[in-house]
Design a protein around this motif. Structure first.
Motif, PDB file in Angstrom:
ATOM      1  N   GLY A  63      13.092  56.659  24.691  1.00  0.00           N
ATOM      2  CA  GLY A  63      12.590  55.953  23.520  1.00  0.00           C
ATOM      3  C   GLY A  63      11.951  54.625  23.856  1.00  0.00           C
ATOM      4  N   SER A  64      12.265  54.100  25.027  1.00  0.00           N
ATOM      5  CA  SER A  64      11.634  52.875  25.515  1.00  0.00           C
ATOM      6  C   SER A  64      11.621  52.924  27.031  1.00  0.00           C
ATOM      7  N   TYR A  65      10.651  52.222  27.613  1.00  0.00           N
ATOM      8  CA  TYR A  65      10.518  52.247  29.061  1.00  0.00           C
ATOM      9  C   TYR A  65       9.604  51.113  29.489  1.00  0.00           C
ATOM     10  N   VAL A  66       9.571  50.865  30.802  1.00  0.00           N
ATOM     11  CA  VAL A  66       8.615  49.937  31.392  1.00  0.00           C
ATOM     12  C   VAL A  66       7.775  50.723  32.394  1.00  0.00           C
ATOM     13  N   VAL A  67       6.646  50.151  32.784  1.00  0.00           N
ATOM     14  CA  VAL A  67       5.759  50.835  33.706  1.00  0.00           C
ATOM     15  C   VAL A  67       5.296  49.867  34.778  1.00  0.00           C
ATOM     16  N   GLN A  68       5.193  50.367  36.008  1.00  0.00           N
ATOM     17  CA  GLN A  68       4.779  49.547  37.144  1.00  0.00           C
ATOM     18  C   GLN A  68       3.719  50.299  37.923  1.00  0.00           C
ATOM     19  N   GLY A  69       2.676  49.586  38.376  1.00  0.00           N
ATOM     20  CA  GLY A  69       1.650  50.259  39.148  1.00  0.00           C
ATOM     21  C   GLY A  69       0.850  49.309  40.003  1.00  0.00           C
ATOM     22  N   GLY A  70       0.236  49.865  41.036  1.00  0.00           N
ATOM     23  CA  GLY A  70      -0.672  49.123  41.905  1.00  0.00           C
ATOM     24  C   GLY A  70      -1.930  49.935  42.131  1.00  0.00           C
ATOM     25  N   ASP A  71      -3.029  49.248  42.508  1.00  0.00           N
ATOM     26  CA  ASP A  71      -4.300  49.923  42.733  1.00  0.00           C
ATOM     27  C   ASP A  71      -4.701  50.659  41.444  1.00  0.00           C
ATOM     28  N   TYR A  72      -4.997  51.942  41.510  1.00  0.00           N
ATOM     29  CA  TYR A  72      -5.317  52.706  40.303  1.00  0.00           C
ATOM     30  C   TYR A  72      -4.179  52.614  39.285  1.00  0.00           C
ATOM     31  N   GLY A  73      -2.947  52.583  39.781  1.00  0.00           N
ATOM     32  CA  GLY A  73      -1.801  52.465  38.894  1.00  0.00           C
ATOM     33  C   GLY A  73      -1.783  51.176  38.103  1.00  0.00           C
ATOM     34  N   ALA A  74      -2.431  50.127  38.632  1.00  0.00           N
ATOM     35  CA  ALA A  74      -2.531  48.871  37.894  1.00  0.00           C
ATOM     36  C   ALA A  74      -3.519  48.976  36.740  1.00  0.00           C
ATOM     37  N   GLY A  75      -4.302  50.041  36.707  1.00  0.00           N
ATOM     38  CA  GLY A  75      -5.136  50.339  35.551  1.00  0.00           C
ATOM     39  C   GLY A  75      -4.431  51.257  34.574  1.00  0.00           C
ATOM     40  N   VAL A 119       2.611  44.864  37.515  1.00  0.00           N
ATOM     41  CA  VAL A 119       1.587  45.361  38.430  1.00  0.00           C
ATOM     42  C   VAL A 119       1.607  44.564  39.728  1.00  0.00           C
ATOM     43  N   ASN A 120       1.035  45.158  40.736  1.00  0.00           N
ATOM     44  CA  ASN A 120       0.804  44.433  41.988  1.00  0.00           C
ATOM     45  C   ASN A 120      -0.631  44.631  42.415  1.00  0.00           C
ATOM     46  N   GLY A 121      -1.228  43.579  42.933  1.00  0.00           N
ATOM     47  CA  GLY A 121      -2.475  43.723  43.661  1.00  0.00           C
ATOM     48  C   GLY A 121      -3.767  43.330  43.034  1.00  0.00           C
ATOM     49  N   SER A 122      -4.202  44.026  41.986  1.00  0.00           N
ATOM     50  CA  SER A 122      -5.628  43.962  41.694  1.00  0.00           C
ATOM     51  C   SER A 122      -6.005  43.431  40.321  1.00  0.00           C
ATOM     52  N   ILE A 123      -5.089  43.159  39.419  1.00  0.00           N
ATOM     53  CA  ILE A 123      -5.537  42.629  38.132  1.00  0.00           C
ATOM     54  C   ILE A 123      -6.038  41.195  38.338  1.00  0.00           C
ATOM     55  N   GLY A 124      -7.059  40.848  37.591  1.00  0.00           N
ATOM     56  CA  GLY A 124      -7.664  39.536  37.772  1.00  0.00           C
ATOM     57  C   GLY A 124      -8.510  39.429  39.012  1.00  0.00           C
ATOM     58  N   ALA A 125      -8.984  40.562  39.532  1.00  0.00           N
ATOM     59  CA  ALA A 125      -9.815  40.531  40.737  1.00  0.00           C
ATOM     60  C   ALA A 125     -11.192  39.951  40.404  1.00  0.00           C
ATOM     61  N   PRO A 126     -11.722  39.054  41.241  1.00  0.00           N
ATOM     62  CA  PRO A 126     -13.028  38.430  40.966  1.00  0.00           C
ATOM     63  C   PRO A 126     -14.165  39.250  41.572  1.00  0.00           C
ATOM     64  N   PHE A 127     -15.068  39.722  40.730  1.00  0.00           N
ATOM     65  CA  PHE A 127     -16.166  40.537  41.224  1.00  0.00           C
ATOM     66  C   PHE A 127     -17.525  39.869  41.029  1.00  0.00           C
ATOM     67  N   GLN A 128     -17.522  38.556  40.808  1.00  0.00           N
ATOM     68  CA  GLN A 128     -18.750  37.779  40.756  1.00  0.00           C
ATOM     69  C   GLN A 128     -18.562  36.514  41.582  1.00  0.00           C
ATOM     70  N   GLU A 129     -19.671  35.969  42.054  1.00  0.00           N
ATOM     71  CA  GLU A 129     -19.600  34.726  42.806  1.00  0.00           C
ATOM     72  C   GLU A 129     -19.105  33.596  41.892  1.00  0.00           C
ATOM     73  N   PRO A 130     -18.204  32.753  42.368  1.00  0.00           N
ATOM     74  CA  PRO A 130     -17.720  31.657  41.520  1.00  0.00           C
ATOM     75  C   PRO A 130     -18.779  30.568  41.370  1.00  0.00           C
ATOM     76  N   ASP A 131     -18.988  30.118  40.141  1.00  0.00           N
ATOM     77  CA  ASP A 131     -19.907  28.996  39.955  1.00  0.00           C
ATOM     78  C   ASP A 131     -19.193  27.698  40.321  1.00  0.00           C
ATOM     79  N   GLU A 132     -19.882  26.575  40.188  1.00  0.00           N
ATOM     80  CA  GLU A 132     -19.317  25.290  40.615  1.00  0.00           C
ATOM     81  C   GLU A 132     -18.051  24.953  39.846  1.00  0.00           C
ATOM     82  N   GLU A 133     -18.043  25.208  38.558  1.00  0.00           N
ATOM     83  CA  GLU A 133     -16.858  24.911  37.751  1.00  0.00           C
ATOM     84  C   GLU A 133     -15.670  25.764  38.176  1.00  0.00           C
TER      85      GLU A 133
END
Length: 387
Positions: free
Chosen positions: A170-182, A200-214
């Motif tokens: 009736g209730s549960y938690v979920v853990q994943g990495g890589d594809y599992g983090a999606g 999750v471990n690993g990849s959430i919040g991954a930056p896929f653009q060059e960072p600007d100065e700010e």
């Protein structure tokens, strides 16, 4: 989604003829001449492949893997027309919490074998215990063959939601990495009434653009290094994604007929994504564990179907941005990981974030099972009791 029959027990027992055929193919493999210095700059060195092939035939035993797997209850069930294979290991503790663990590529359910006992039967009675459910993603391992197209992240997540309902949780938690983090947050979005928390471990919040100065001013040195490493990845390592997302059947045909091809395709990532950086993968994972994963892919003929699910089913990416799941999210970033908290907070309600700057890589459950188990417990222990 519908479950067309009750789960039935499953035992891994590969015919000896399959193992004999694999050994013959490895012994008779034709290896190319090395390119240049025969280092990792052009792919897996031929000298490494030759050494791994020798170990595969002379030292590795799939029967030992089967003996280990026999200690974990396994089942198969049909959900939405797809065969789903899973481990279901219950704790002896009455206060256990159900947790679904989701793997990625080039991993499998074998990733979690060391983690499971740490969760189900902790030595310290004051530590939270878990019932552990580890499904094989459709297209992987014994969740094969694929029943058809359309296995997007949301469809996989919905199948796993149905699995948890079928098991009576009736209730549960979920853990994943890589594809599992999606898959993990997708389960949260699809099942807010029953999924209580996401780790999750690993990849959430991954930056896929060059960072600007700010953004550069905002980032720590560790975060800027993650930007740098993602940039290097996009320039020099992205090729496997292009192939798997556009031609999964091509890669499936090539690897299903060549064990050395399957070995080199996976070994390249086992080396690139483990920690310490730029070292042979044997130290972090162990040669037998690597060969167990490669053998599993080989025996189940799943190179193409795994690539199709993870990289092709969502059009070469892991779907468009989604609404924030309502559940609290905890994350752990090991030394090889690439997530940045303030980027992850744009998509998730991050209530727990752990940095491990000097240990671990992409395959956290195999490289750092104790730290991963401890962080999951720490995250859940800080949640309100209603969760």
């Amino acid at each position: 989604m519908t479950i067309t029959e009750a789960p039935i027990p499953f035992v891994v027992d590969v015919p000896q003829s399959e193992l004999d055929d694999l050994a013959r193919r490895v012994r008779d493999a034709r290896l190319p001449e090395p390119l240049g210095a025969d280092d990792w700059s052009t792919g897996v060195p031929i000298s490494v492949l030759r050494s791994m092939a020798t170990s595969w035939v002379d030292d590795f035993s799939w029967r030992e893997v089967e003996k280990q797997l026999a200690s974990f209850p396994q089942y198969v069930v049909e959900i939405d027309g797809q065969r789903i294979h899973y481990l279901h290991v219950r704790s002896s503790r009455a206060d256990s919490t159900p947790v679904l663990l989701c793997h990625g590529w080039p991993g499998s359910y074998l990733e979690f074998l060391d983690l499971i006992p740490l969760l189900t039967e902790p030595d310290d009675v004051d530590l939270q215990a878990f019932d552990v459910i580890v499904p094989s993603v459709p297209g992987f391992a014994f969740s094969t063959p694929l029943s058809g197209d359309g296995w997007s992240i949301d469809r996989v997540a919905q199948a796993f939601v149905e699995l948890m309902s079928c098991l009576g949780y009736g209730s549960y938690v979920v853990q994943g990495g890589d594809y599992g983090a999606g898959v993990a947050p997708a389960m949260g979005r699809l099942d807010p009434e029953h999924c209580d928390a996401i780790h999750v471990n690993g990849s959430i919040g991954a930056p896929f653009q060059e960072p600007d100065e700010e953004e550069q001013k905002r980032c720590t040195e560790t975060e800027l290094d993650r930007y740098r490493r993602v940039g290097e990845f996009m320039k020099s390592e992205f090729g496997y994604i292009s192939i798997q997302s556009t031609r999964p059947q091509l890669i499936g045909a090539a690897l299903t007929d060549s064990p050395i091809g399957q070995l080199s395709w996976m070994l390249d990532k086992f080396r690139a994504w483990t920690y310490p950086f730029d070292e042979e993968p044997d130290g972090a994972l162990g040669r037998s564990r690597i060969l167990a994963h490669v053998t599993l892919y080989w025996l189940t003929r799943s190179a193409g179907s795994a690539a199709h699910t993870v990289y092709a089913a969502d059009g070469g990416a892991w779907g468009d941005p989604q609404a924030k799941p309502s559940q609290p999210v905890g994350a752990i970033m090991f030394a090889h990981d690439i997530g940045i908290r303030h980027l992850a907070e744009q998509e998730f309600d991050i209530v727990h974030w752990t940095e491990v700057p000097d240990h671990g890589g992409h395959f956290a459950a195999m490289e750092e099972p104790e730290r991963l188990a401890a962080d999951l417990r720490l995250f859940l222990s800080a949640l309100p009791s209603g969760r």
